[in-house]
Design a protein around this motif. Structure first.
Motif, PDB file in Angstrom:
ATOM      1  N   PRO A 126       0.932  -1.029   0.192  1.00 35.46           N
ATOM      2  CA  PRO A 126      -0.011  -0.065   0.146  1.00 35.46           C
ATOM      3  C   PRO A 126       0.825   1.203  -0.056  1.00 35.46           C
ATOM      4  O   PRO A 126       0.455   2.274  -0.780  1.00 35.46           O
ATOM      5  CB  PRO A 126      -0.806   0.039   1.224  1.00 35.46           C
ATOM      6  CG  PRO A 126      -0.801  -1.661   1.820  1.00 35.46           C
ATOM      7  CD  PRO A 126       0.559  -2.080   1.158  1.00 35.46           C
ATOM      8  N   ASP A 127       1.987   1.292   0.801  1.00 33.26           N
ATOM      9  CA  ASP A 127       2.978   2.466   0.787  1.00 33.26           C
ATOM     10  C   ASP A 127       3.492   2.593  -0.364  1.00 33.26           C
ATOM     11  O   ASP A 127       3.651   3.796  -1.081  1.00 33.26           O
ATOM     12  CB  ASP A 127       4.079   2.352   1.773  1.00 33.26           C
ATOM     13  CG  ASP A 127       3.106   2.011   3.206  1.00 33.26           C
ATOM     14  OD1 ASP A 127       2.333   2.431   3.629  1.00 33.26           O
ATOM     15  OD2 ASP A 127       4.033   1.390   4.067  1.00 33.26           O
ATOM     16  N   TYR A 128       3.810   1.647  -1.130  1.00 31.88           N
ATOM     17  CA  TYR A 128       4.728   1.613  -2.204  1.00 31.88           C
ATOM     18  C   TYR A 128       3.622   2.092  -3.623  1.00 31.88           C
ATOM     19  O   TYR A 128       4.048   3.024  -4.357  1.00 31.88           O
ATOM     20  CB  TYR A 128       5.100   0.394  -2.739  1.00 31.88           C
ATOM     21  CG  TYR A 128       6.158   0.347  -3.788  1.00 31.88           C
ATOM     22  CD1 TYR A 128       6.932   1.362  -4.454  1.00 31.88           C
ATOM     23  CD2 TYR A 128       6.208  -1.049  -4.682  1.00 31.88           C
ATOM     24  CE1 TYR A 128       7.949   1.063  -5.248  1.00 31.88           C
ATOM     25  CE2 TYR A 128       7.100  -1.116  -5.657  1.00 31.88           C
ATOM     26  CZ  TYR A 128       8.008   0.170  -5.838  1.00 31.88           C
ATOM     27  OH  TYR A 128       9.023  -0.040  -6.882  1.00 31.88           O
ATOM     28  N   VAL A 129       2.286   1.798  -3.502  1.00 32.20           N
ATOM     29  CA  VAL A 129       1.548   2.313  -4.466  1.00 32.20           C
ATOM     30  C   VAL A 129       1.332   3.881  -4.375  1.00 32.20           C
ATOM     31  O   VAL A 129       1.361   4.662  -5.092  1.00 32.20           O
ATOM     32  CB  VAL A 129       0.144   1.607  -4.010  1.00 32.20           C
ATOM     33  CG1 VAL A 129      -0.845   2.251  -4.990  1.00 32.20           C
ATOM     34  CG2 VAL A 129      -0.081   0.262  -4.506  1.00 32.20           C
ATOM     35  N   LYS A 130       1.182   4.270  -2.954  1.00 28.96           N
ATOM     36  CA  LYS A 130       1.268   5.547  -2.539  1.00 28.96           C
ATOM     37  C   LYS A 130       2.642   6.549  -3.464  1.00 28.96           C
ATOM     38  O   LYS A 130       2.505   7.308  -4.070  1.00 28.96           O
ATOM     39  CB  LYS A 130       1.197   6.118  -1.192  1.00 28.96           C
ATOM     40  CG  LYS A 130      -0.466   6.313  -0.766  1.00 28.96           C
ATOM     41  CD  LYS A 130      -0.373   6.807   0.498  1.00 28.96           C
ATOM     42  CE  LYS A 130      -0.283   5.701   1.482  1.00 28.96           C
ATOM     43  NZ  LYS A 130      -0.569   6.333   2.898  1.00 28.96           N
ATOM     44  N   GLU A 131       3.647   5.808  -3.061  1.00 21.95           N
ATOM     45  CA  GLU A 131       4.839   6.452  -3.408  1.00 21.95           C
ATOM     46  C   GLU A 131       5.037   6.324  -5.107  1.00 21.95           C
ATOM     47  O   GLU A 131       5.337   7.534  -5.720  1.00 21.95           O
ATOM     48  CB  GLU A 131       5.998   5.267  -3.071  1.00 21.95           C
ATOM     49  CG  GLU A 131       7.197   5.875  -2.424  1.00 21.95           C
ATOM     50  CD  GLU A 131       8.053   4.926  -1.748  1.00 21.95           C
ATOM     51  OE1 GLU A 131       8.886   4.320  -2.622  1.00 21.95           O
ATOM     52  OE2 GLU A 131       7.706   4.311  -0.544  1.00 21.95           O
ATOM     53  N   LEU A 132       4.392   5.459  -5.612  1.00 19.30           N
ATOM     54  CA  LEU A 132       4.529   5.485  -7.239  1.00 19.30           C
ATOM     55  C   LEU A 132       3.568   6.347  -7.970  1.00 19.30           C
ATOM     56  O   LEU A 132       3.704   6.847  -9.076  1.00 19.30           O
ATOM     57  CB  LEU A 132       4.160   4.030  -7.785  1.00 19.30           C
ATOM     58  CG  LEU A 132       5.124   3.104  -7.272  1.00 19.30           C
ATOM     59  CD1 LEU A 132       4.644   1.661  -7.469  1.00 19.30           C
ATOM     60  CD2 LEU A 132       6.504   3.277  -8.445  1.00 19.30           C
ATOM     61  N   ASN A 133       2.535   6.913  -7.049  1.00 20.32           N
ATOM     62  CA  ASN A 133       1.586   8.006  -7.218  1.00 20.32           C
ATOM     63  C   ASN A 133       1.134   7.793  -8.820  1.00 20.32           C
ATOM     64  O   ASN A 133       1.483   8.919  -9.648  1.00 20.32           O
ATOM     65  CB  ASN A 133       2.448   9.409  -7.333  1.00 20.32           C
ATOM     66  CG  ASN A 133       1.465  10.728  -7.226  1.00 20.32           C
ATOM     67  OD1 ASN A 133       0.477  10.437  -6.950  1.00 20.32           O
ATOM     68  ND2 ASN A 133       2.243  11.874  -7.461  1.00 20.32           N
ATOM     69  N   PHE A 134       0.288   7.087  -8.999  1.00 18.99           N
ATOM     70  CA  PHE A 134       0.001   6.527 -10.432  1.00 18.99           C
ATOM     71  C   PHE A 134      -1.126   7.759 -10.556  1.00 18.99           C
ATOM     72  O   PHE A 134      -1.847   8.224  -9.914  1.00 18.99           O
ATOM     73  CB  PHE A 134      -0.920   5.084 -10.293  1.00 18.99           C
ATOM     74  CG  PHE A 134       0.016   4.092 -10.115  1.00 18.99           C
ATOM     75  CD1 PHE A 134       0.800   3.652 -11.450  1.00 18.99           C
ATOM     76  CD2 PHE A 134       0.323   3.362  -9.025  1.00 18.99           C
ATOM     77  CE1 PHE A 134       1.721   2.600 -11.209  1.00 18.99           C
ATOM     78  CE2 PHE A 134       1.076   2.456  -8.909  1.00 18.99           C
ATOM     79  CZ  PHE A 134       1.913   2.002 -10.027  1.00 18.99           C
ATOM     80  N   GLU A 135      -1.468   7.752 -12.092  1.00 17.95           N
ATOM     81  CA  GLU A 135      -2.465   8.776 -12.704  1.00 17.95           C
ATOM     82  C   GLU A 135      -3.599   7.961 -12.328  1.00 17.95           C
ATOM     83  O   GLU A 135      -3.715   6.855 -12.107  1.00 17.95           O
ATOM     84  CB  GLU A 135      -2.347   8.406 -14.256  1.00 17.95           C
ATOM     85  CG  GLU A 135      -1.032   9.438 -14.784  1.00 17.95           C
ATOM     86  CD  GLU A 135      -0.880  10.982 -14.478  1.00 17.95           C
ATOM     87  OE1 GLU A 135      -2.111  11.328 -14.542  1.00 17.95           O
ATOM     88  OE2 GLU A 135       0.007  11.320 -14.540  1.00 17.95           O
ATOM     89  N   THR A 136      -4.844   8.715 -12.093  1.00 13.87           N
ATOM     90  CA  THR A 136      -5.934   8.153 -11.806  1.00 13.87           C
ATOM     91  C   THR A 136      -6.835   7.807 -12.813  1.00 13.87           C
ATOM     92  O   THR A 136      -8.143   7.249 -12.757  1.00 13.87           O
ATOM     93  CB  THR A 136      -6.689   9.208 -10.970  1.00 13.87           C
ATOM     94  OG1 THR A 136      -6.818  10.375 -11.738  1.00 13.87           O
ATOM     95  CG2 THR A 136      -6.057   9.539  -9.799  1.00 13.87           C
ATOM     96  N   ASP A 137      -6.256   7.565 -14.360  1.00 15.34           N
ATOM     97  CA  ASP A 137      -7.121   7.122 -15.112  1.00 15.34           C
ATOM     98  C   ASP A 137      -7.138   5.802 -15.557  1.00 15.34           C
ATOM     99  O   ASP A 137      -7.303   5.280 -16.534  1.00 15.34           O
ATOM    100  CB  ASP A 137      -6.697   7.980 -16.503  1.00 15.34           C
ATOM    101  CG  ASP A 137      -5.338   7.942 -16.856  1.00 15.34           C
ATOM    102  OD1 ASP A 137      -4.438   7.319 -15.949  1.00 15.34           O
ATOM    103  OD2 ASP A 137      -4.865   8.479 -17.794  1.00 15.34           O
ATOM    104  N   LYS A 138      -6.732   5.073 -14.477  1.00 20.41           N
ATOM    105  CA  LYS A 138      -6.514   3.569 -14.614  1.00 20.41           C
ATOM    106  C   LYS A 138      -7.573   3.046 -14.064  1.00 20.41           C
ATOM    107  O   LYS A 138      -8.208   3.449 -13.080  1.00 20.41           O
ATOM    108  CB  LYS A 138      -4.968   3.058 -14.071  1.00 20.41           C
ATOM    109  CG  LYS A 138      -3.956   3.840 -14.702  1.00 20.41           C
ATOM    110  CD  LYS A 138      -2.528   3.297 -13.881  1.00 20.41           C
ATOM    111  CE  LYS A 138      -1.348   4.175 -14.269  1.00 20.41           C
ATOM    112  NZ  LYS A 138      -1.180   4.092 -15.720  1.00 20.41           N
TER     113      LYS A 138
END
Ligand code: SF4
Ligand code: SF4
Ligand code: FES
Lengths: 351, 292
Positions: B208-220
């Motif tokens: 979960p922390d890594y996901v936040k870190e990676l800061n993905f675009e929200t269009d996925k």
């Protein structure tokens, strides 16, 4: 409409049992169960509810579904099911007859449970109208009419006469076989039945649970009821014995298990209960860890989830068995009343 | 003309499937066993006449059993594009799985299915950028979708895969990830392990922390699978990034017996996980009582 006098009933039972297995409410060790009729059987048409409901005939408490033989790395699958023969259940009450329709919606929905279906097809159901409904009855909450009980053939007993009305094709076939024993009911009989029914309705209207309303469960407030603090109090006394689920005509949860007979492995299914702690237990935890959640599941399923999936039909027929049998006197009526009281309270607050 | 014939035929197959008692299993033969991690093995299974035991879609499950030991539901990890065999990645935890971990190639088992709704690969996911997030054995059900999307690469947008496990030894399909997934066009793989480990040069930290870190675009469209706590925290992380509930799919795991919505065991609210799930969109989950 046909009629037959009491002294000829044994002959009728015998005649039916010649061509099909006949099951009736029979006294055994002081209790009334559905049992196979024979000449010595003590038939008890006067008792309202049998201990176990007739769901056993269609969804037996335990039944073999498949067997296996294992040798080294090889397995053979042996499909040998005991195909049921045509049979008759005589003396099913209106509530229990209605419960079969509730089970049908589960077992006959795709993918069809063929074990259940075969038994349903092989069964001819002779219902018996209620003459003396009891204090634990609340079938009318579900719009079940105990004086017009349905089935393939409906019967009424008034004094020493049994009235017989065939309602379906299966009913007509059976009636053909036994017609010789009956007399035709006349105008006078019809009148007698009519006033008998009216009399029963009067008794019914005076019973304590007649005003029970389930309206509060209907309005899509699933999560509000689910999250209510009331469940804690309601479930407190429940010891998780599962009695209520086993005697209930509409409870249909089951388990599948294997049993090593010594020469093969028998896979069977058997009744199970959402009231048991291991019902949902997995190797890494249990989503329903205390009796509160299990208790809640049983009633949420009957009063909220099942109706939501089945056009508002509740998964209870008001037979009252759970009222009589729960060792701690908890039951669906107490649960229903809790939200009834709530409703009254809300109305009051609104005013 | 041809089409009609084909449609009729499909319907016939469908009907035939259902008229057979679905509680009665078929025979399967284990033809290969791979050791993925110290407690996860992947089993390859074929029908007695070779090939898959039945057709299915990514995310669907099967009931596997060793008669006398037990029967349990497992997600099918191989993609339906593979008609030669089915694969199941199974973690050792409990009676049946321990047994399965001891068998050898050639062992026969019983299998029935397919069960469950599977992932909406031909509808909701089609044409979208996909973000797969998995923890531990949670990659197993996603592998079928990932491989499916790689097979029909042109039907899907960019693919990001975030995958984590306790340690480097606990990452499944590592070779496949390196040799197939990583090199596929427009696919990014992000691996992480919970704690520092000798020889590991990759990311360290919880998924979960890594996901936040990676800061993905929200269009996925996100697809999350793993242990309950990891799912819960990942959903939170995604929401923090700005994801809406209807953009996220996940799977539920409950005890199952029948697989067909009748035995009552996997009932949550108005749903049966075996039949209406195991795949749910997160806004659908919101309408269910919290019992998973
Ligand atoms: S409600 Fe009563 S009958 Fe049902 S499990 Fe609890 S104690 Fe037993
Ligand atoms: S819940 Fe109780 S009253 Fe209702 S059908 Fe079941 S046993 Fe009868
Ligand atoms: S496993 Fe039986 S209802 Fe889902």
């Amino acid at each position: 409409m046909l009629k037959i006098y009491k002294n000829k009933w044994p002959e009728l039972f015998f005649k039916i049992s010649c061509s099909r297995e006949l099951y009736m409410p029979i006294e055994k060790d002081g209790q009334i169960w559905f049992g196979k009729w024979n000449e010595d059987a003590k038939v008890r048409f006067d008792e309202l509810n049998t201990v176990k409901s007739p769901k056993d005939f269609f969804f037996p408490q335990s039944e073999n579904i498949v067997a296996f033989k294992a040798k080294g790395k090889n397995i053979s699958i042996l499909e040998k099911r005991d195909e049921s023969q045509p049979f008759v259940v005589f003396g099913i009450r209106a509530c229990d007859a209605e419960s079969l329709k509730i089970l049908d919606r589960i077992f006959l929905a795709e993918p069809i449970d063929t074990f259940y279906k075969t038994r349903r097809e092989n069964a001819t159901i002779i219902t018996l109208a209620c003459s003396e409904p009891e204090e634990t009855c609340f079938c009318s909450t579900f719009e079940i009419d105990p004086v017009n009980p349905g089935g393939d053939i409906a019967t009424w007993i008034i004094d020493d006469v049994l009235y017989w009305q065939s309602l379906t094709k299966k009913g007509h076939t059976l009636t053909e076989d036994v017609k010789g024993l009956f007399e035709k009911a006349d105008q006078q009989d019809e009148e007698k039945i009519y006033s008998h029914k009216k009399g029963v309705k009067v008794i019914l209207s005076k019973l304590p649970l007649q005003d029970l309303s389930l309206e509060g469960f209907k309005n899509g407030n699933m999560l509000a009821i689910f999250n209510s603090p009331k469940w804690r109090e309601l479930s407190q006394a429940c010891i998780g014995c599962g009695t209520c689920t086993f005697i209930c005509p509409t409870c249909h949860c089951y388990d599948i298990r294997d049993y090593d007979t010594g020469h093969e492995i028998q896979r069977f299914r058997c009744w199970d209960s959402c009231m048991y702690s291991d019902f949902t237990r997995m190797s890494h935890g249990n989503p329903r860890h205390s009796q509160i959640e299990r208790f809640r599941q049983r009633f949420m399923h009957k009063l909220v989830y099942y109706p939501a999936n089945n056009e508002g039909v509740f998964a209870c027929v008001g037979c009252g068995r759970c009222i009589l049998k729960c060792p701690v006197s908890m039951n669906i009526v107490k649960v229903a009343r809790t939200w009834e009281a709530n409703k009254a309270l809300e109305v009051k607050n609104d005013e | 003309m041809n089409r009609t014939y084909c449609d009729d035929n499909m319907q016939e197959v469908h009907r035939r499937n259902w008229t057979h008692e679905t509680l009665i299993p078929k025979l399967g033969i284990v033809t290969d066993i791979r050791i993925d991690t110290p407690d996860i093995k992947t089993f390859r299974v074929i029908g007695p006449d070779g090939g898959v035991c039945f057709s299915y879609i990514p995310g669907q499950c099967a009931m596997l059993s060793i008669p006398g030991v037990g029967e349990a539901m497992f997600s099918i990890t191989s993609p339906p594009t593979n008609k030669d065999y089915m694969e199941f990645s199974i973690k050792k935890c409990g009676c049946l799985t321990e047994w399965l971990h001891q068998i050898d190639v050639g062992q026969q088992i019983t299998i029935r299915g397919p069960y469950g709704n599977g992932f909406p690969v031909e509808t909701d996911l089609k044409g979208k950028d996909l973000l797969f997030i998995a923890g531990g054995i949670g990659l197993a059900p996603l592998r079928s979708v990932i491989k499916y999307a790689l097979h029909y690469r042109e039907n899907y947008g960019n693919i990001d895969i975030v995958y984590g496990a306790r340690s480097a030894y606990d990452l499944v399909y590592l070779r496949e990830i390196q040799n197939e997934w990583r090199i596929a066009p427009n696919v990014n793989v992000y691996l992480t392990i919970d704690r520092e480990q000798e020889g590991w040069t990759g990311h360290v930290g919880f998924v979960p922390d890594y996901v936040k870190e990676l800061n993905f675009e929200t269009d996925k469209t996100a697809i999350v699978c793993g242990p309950p706590i990891m799912i819960k925290l990942t959903l939170k992380a995604l929401e923090e990034l700005g994801y809406k509930k209807n953009q996220i799919f996940t799977t539920l795991e409950l005890k199952m017996k029948c697989g067909i919505g009748k035995c009552g065991r996997c009932n949550i609210g108005t749903k049966y996980v075996c039949k209406d799930g195991p795949v749910f969109r997160c806004d659908q989950l919101e309408q269910l009582p919290e019992e998973f």
